[in-house]
Design a protein around this motif. Sequence first.
Motif, PDB file in Angstrom:
ATOM      1  N   ASP A 281      25.072  16.362   9.838  1.00  0.00           N
ATOM      2  CA  ASP A 281      25.702  14.958   8.845  1.00  0.00           C
ATOM      3  C   ASP A 281      27.050  15.594   8.397  1.00  0.00           C
ATOM      4  O   ASP A 281      27.423  15.021   7.230  1.00  0.00           O
TER       5      ASP A 281
ATOM      6  N   TYR B 226      26.826  16.715   5.088  1.00  0.00           N
ATOM      7  CA  TYR B 226      25.796  16.411   3.817  1.00  0.00           C
ATOM      8  C   TYR B 226      24.482  16.661   4.118  1.00  0.00           C
ATOM      9  O   TYR B 226      23.486  16.137   3.685  1.00  0.00           O
TER      10      TYR B 226
ATOM     11  N   PHE C 140      18.097   5.303   6.679  1.00  0.00           N
ATOM     12  CA  PHE C 140      19.387   4.889   6.403  1.00  0.00           C
ATOM     13  C   PHE C 140      20.157   5.128   7.925  1.00  0.00           C
ATOM     14  O   PHE C 140      21.173   4.500   8.420  1.00  0.00           O
ATOM     15  N   PHE C 141      19.602   6.309   8.869  1.00  0.00           N
ATOM     16  CA  PHE C 141      20.198   6.535   9.975  1.00  0.00           C
ATOM     17  C   PHE C 141      19.214   6.187  11.216  1.00  0.00           C
ATOM     18  O   PHE C 141      19.195   6.942  12.392  1.00  0.00           O
TER      19      PHE C 141
ATOM     20  N   PHE D 105      17.479   9.961   5.277  1.00  0.00           N
ATOM     21  CA  PHE D 105      18.795  10.034   6.085  1.00  0.00           C
ATOM     22  C   PHE D 105      18.068  10.649   7.372  1.00  0.00           C
ATOM     23  O   PHE D 105      17.145  10.315   7.825  1.00  0.00           O
TER      24      PHE D 105
ATOM     25  N   ARG E 105      31.145  14.827  -7.531  1.00  0.00           N
ATOM     26  CA  ARG E 105      30.797  13.398  -6.806  1.00  0.00           C
ATOM     27  C   ARG E 105      29.222  13.394  -6.344  1.00  0.00           C
ATOM     28  O   ARG E 105      29.047  14.099  -5.580  1.00  0.00           O
TER      29      ARG E 105
ATOM     30  N   VAL F  87      24.583   9.929  -3.013  1.00  0.00           N
ATOM     31  CA  VAL F  87      23.277   8.969  -3.130  1.00  0.00           C
ATOM     32  C   VAL F  87      22.395   9.360  -4.515  1.00  0.00           C
ATOM     33  O   VAL F  87      21.299   9.338  -4.262  1.00  0.00           O
TER      34      VAL F  87
ATOM     35  N   LYS G  37      24.558  -3.526   9.330  1.00  0.00           N
ATOM     36  CA  LYS G  37      26.220  -3.206   9.346  1.00  0.00           C
ATOM     37  C   LYS G  37      26.603  -3.156  10.644  1.00  0.00           C
ATOM     38  O   LYS G  37      27.841  -3.653  10.561  1.00  0.00           O
TER      39      LYS G  37
ATOM     40  N   HIS H  76      34.991   8.091   3.426  1.00  0.00           N
ATOM     41  CA  HIS H  76      34.569   8.749   4.933  1.00  0.00           C
ATOM     42  C   HIS H  76      33.461   7.968   5.598  1.00  0.00           C
ATOM     43  O   HIS H  76      32.976   8.322   6.773  1.00  0.00           O
ATOM     44  N   ASP H  77      32.816   7.260   4.914  1.00  0.00           N
ATOM     45  CA  ASP H  77      31.957   6.553   5.528  1.00  0.00           C
ATOM     46  C   ASP H  77      32.135   4.913   5.898  1.00  0.00           C
ATOM     47  O   ASP H  77      31.401   3.927   6.313  1.00  0.00           O
TER      48      ASP H  77
ATOM     49  N   GLU I 165      25.246   8.751  12.481  1.00  0.00           N
ATOM     50  CA  GLU I 165      24.830   7.256  12.114  1.00  0.00           C
ATOM     51  C   GLU I 165      25.249   6.370  13.418  1.00  0.00           C
ATOM     52  O   GLU I 165      24.340   5.546  13.759  1.00  0.00           O
TER      53      GLU I 165
ATOM     54  N   ARG J  79      31.465   4.946  11.294  1.00  0.00           N
ATOM     55  CA  ARG J  79      32.277   5.982  10.106  1.00  0.00           C
ATOM     56  C   ARG J  79      33.431   6.613  11.063  1.00  0.00           C
ATOM     57  O   ARG J  79      34.045   7.216   9.959  1.00  0.00           O
TER      58      ARG J  79
ATOM     59  N   ARG K 161      37.330   9.037  10.355  1.00  0.00           N
ATOM     60  CA  ARG K 161      37.100  10.589  10.390  1.00  0.00           C
ATOM     61  C   ARG K 161      38.068  11.088  11.289  1.00  0.00           C
ATOM     62  O   ARG K 161      38.159  12.227  11.672  1.00  0.00           O
TER      63      ARG K 161
HETATM   64  O1  ISL Z   1      27.600   5.294   5.578  1.00  0.00           O
HETATM   65  C1  ISL Z   1      26.452   4.283   5.292  1.00  0.00           C
HETATM   66  C2  ISL Z   1      26.636   2.905   5.795  1.00  0.00           C
HETATM   67  O2  ISL Z   1      25.828   2.491   6.475  1.00  0.00           O
HETATM   68  C3  ISL Z   1      25.499   4.377   4.158  1.00  0.00           C
HETATM   69  O3  ISL Z   1      24.342   4.353   4.508  1.00  0.00           O
HETATM   70  C4  ISL Z   1      25.735   5.949   3.670  1.00  0.00           C
HETATM   71  O4  ISL Z   1      24.763   6.589   4.491  1.00  0.00           O
HETATM   72  C5  ISL Z   1      25.441   5.978   2.374  1.00  0.00           C
HETATM   73  O5  ISL Z   1      26.497   5.387   1.534  1.00  0.00           O
HETATM   74  C6  ISL Z   1      25.160   7.413   1.704  1.00  0.00           C
HETATM   75  O6  ISL Z   1      26.398   8.096   1.866  1.00  0.00           O
HETATM   76  C7  ISL Z   1      26.179   9.436   1.638  1.00  0.00           C
HETATM   77  O7  ISL Z   1      25.043   9.999   1.827  1.00  0.00           O
HETATM   78  C8  ISL Z   1      24.712  10.328   3.257  1.00  0.00           C
HETATM   79  C9  ISL Z   1      26.054  10.844   4.019  1.00  0.00           C
HETATM   80  O8  ISL Z   1      25.774  10.736   5.539  1.00  0.00           O
HETATM   81  C10 ISL Z   1      27.319  10.128   3.815  1.00  0.00           C
HETATM   82  O9  ISL Z   1      28.303  10.597   4.469  1.00  0.00           O
HETATM   83  C11 ISL Z   1      27.359  10.170   2.246  1.00  0.00           C
HETATM   84  O10 ISL Z   1      28.638   9.486   1.790  1.00  0.00           O
HETATM   85  C12 ISL Z   1      23.681  11.385   3.525  1.00  0.00           C
HETATM   86  O11 ISL Z   1      23.952  12.575   2.703  1.00  0.00           O
END
Ligand code: ISL
Length: 585
Positions: A71, A74, A161-162, A181, A215, A218, A312, A347-348, A406, A433, A437
């Motif tokens: 990821d 991450y 989430f993924f 995730f 930062r 989650v 989404k 970045h998301d 994702e 996303r 990027r």
């Molecule tokens: O990107 C998203 C939109 O569908 C969110 O679900 C995102 O995964 C969520 O905001 C959490 O984001 C963070 O944790 C994730 C990582 O993939 C993201 O890049 C990060 O910003 C898991 O670590």
Amino acid sequence: MSNAAEPRHPSTAPDWWKSAVVYQVYPRSFQDSDGDGIGDLRGILQRLDHLERLGVDVVWLSPIYRSPQADNGYDISDYHDIDPVFGTLADFDELLAAMHARGIRLVMDLVVNHTSDEHPWFVESRASRDSAKRDWYWWRPPRPGARGGDPGAEPTNWESFFSGPTWEWDEATGEYFLHLFDRKQPDLNWENPEVRTAVYEMMRWWLDRGVDGFRMDVINLISKHPGLPDGPVRDGKRYGDGSASYVNGPRLHEFLQEMHREVFDGRDGLITVGETPGVTVDDAVLFTDPARREVDMVFQFEHVGLDHGVSKFRPRPLEPGELAASLAKWQDGLRETGWNSLYLENHDQPRSVSRFGDADEHWYGSATALATMLHLMRGTPYVYQGQELGMTNAPFSVIDEYRDIESLNAYAEEVASGTAVADALYGLSLMSRDHARTPVQWDASPNAGFTSGEPWLPVNPNHDRINAADQAGDPGSVFEYYRALIALRHERPVVGHGSFERADAGHPAIFAYERVHGAERLLVVANLSSAEHAPAFDLDLAARWTTGAGEPGDVPILTNTIPDSPAPFDAPLAPWEARVYAAGA
Ligand code: ISL
């Protein structure tokens, strides 16, 4: 430009971050220094002039730790080392020193809801049911009566989430592990005090190295309801929504306060921001009330979820005024206590000029009007790399062009469940996303100055007309407009510390607000649409700002129209016109 030897913003006030602007670097896509097509730490070092010129106070660096990159970092396998693709600890130290020499603080991404499945903690945890670290992660047997690995045998019905279930079957030890995730991102068990101690120790290690804060990825998912009950299965969904069991879980505030005591007490000048999907205004007040000693500010998600449809990737168009209404609601909710982050991109998220603006007909106007609206509210603004250039979504049209886990998982799941390929691709073309990027567009050369090799994700072909080399120094550029906005926050206490009052009372496309700090006042009037509109205001405001010809209220201190034209605050606004007026300073 300032003298590199003298930091520009040496403020040590406890709330220095209220007058600061943060810039997010996604290192993979920022600048490559060694020709492997992937951005790296030495690349960032080469581009510090750009950041200094823009005037940002803090850089938040997305993860650079050692990682299998499932990821894009991450998924961390060693919290105490730099991934070789990004460089070495020596490169890191050099970058940190170079930033500090320019008065720029550095914030690390803290990813501790989960690790990589290749982290030694998890490798040890999965080795056997008796492992000393078994309980560092969430292991559960199959659902009673079901055979492990069979569809539906997962301990809970939660959807990741993924895409797909949140549980991965481990044949060797006959149990499932939890991953909110990807399956390569097992969730740490924060109920176990050894986990928390290890995390705090690691955080102190980075602070001792000189970093200026975190930062926190989650962070509001770290406390799970230990019963792990099934969640409701919503219409058209295959899996359940488990969020009630892990969003703002039962021990979250306890954990954050413990972290504060163990890590941040006695250290000054730091900045902490919690990424908190699903957070409400009331929750945000609790997280950021200084008296509770949790985090300085949060990233809330309401405004970046407004355009989500059933999912989404099935977005819906926004109505005029929806974005402003959501942002104003958060301004009101945190007016007395607490603090918010102000962001449209990271970045998301897709690029804001493509998502909320009009990238085709009013590219400059919408990039700058959205920036004006955002930067002058109460809160700490975040600029995502390339946003200051007005970078747009990528024109990808086939699935092979995408890289994000994702996007790829969601596409595979959609197509497997019968969605037409064209429809699945349409969703990605708006929401992937990967739009955020693509490499930063430094110049008009073939790879936009990002790399001498083959970029890991294609450069947006519009870099021939949207790039930093063209914009820096051009007074009519998006970059110079961002620079002016950032300078306003530094120069005028009202921007960092003033109250917020929404002022428009007319067409929903006009967003106007007043900021007041002592005798100092600011009025922002922005047309967030591609049509001309005359603003209307409440009467009190009209009385305060109608000052007669030649008075301060008649002349904007900043406008995104080219060329600047003095205009009274109630004059009609061209499409995506934004004006800022000041008085009393
Ligand atoms: O990107 C998203 C939109 O569908 C969110 O679900 C995102 O995964 C969520 O905001 C959490 O984001 C963070 O944790 C994730 C990582 O993939 C993201 O890049 C990060 O910003 C898991 O670590």
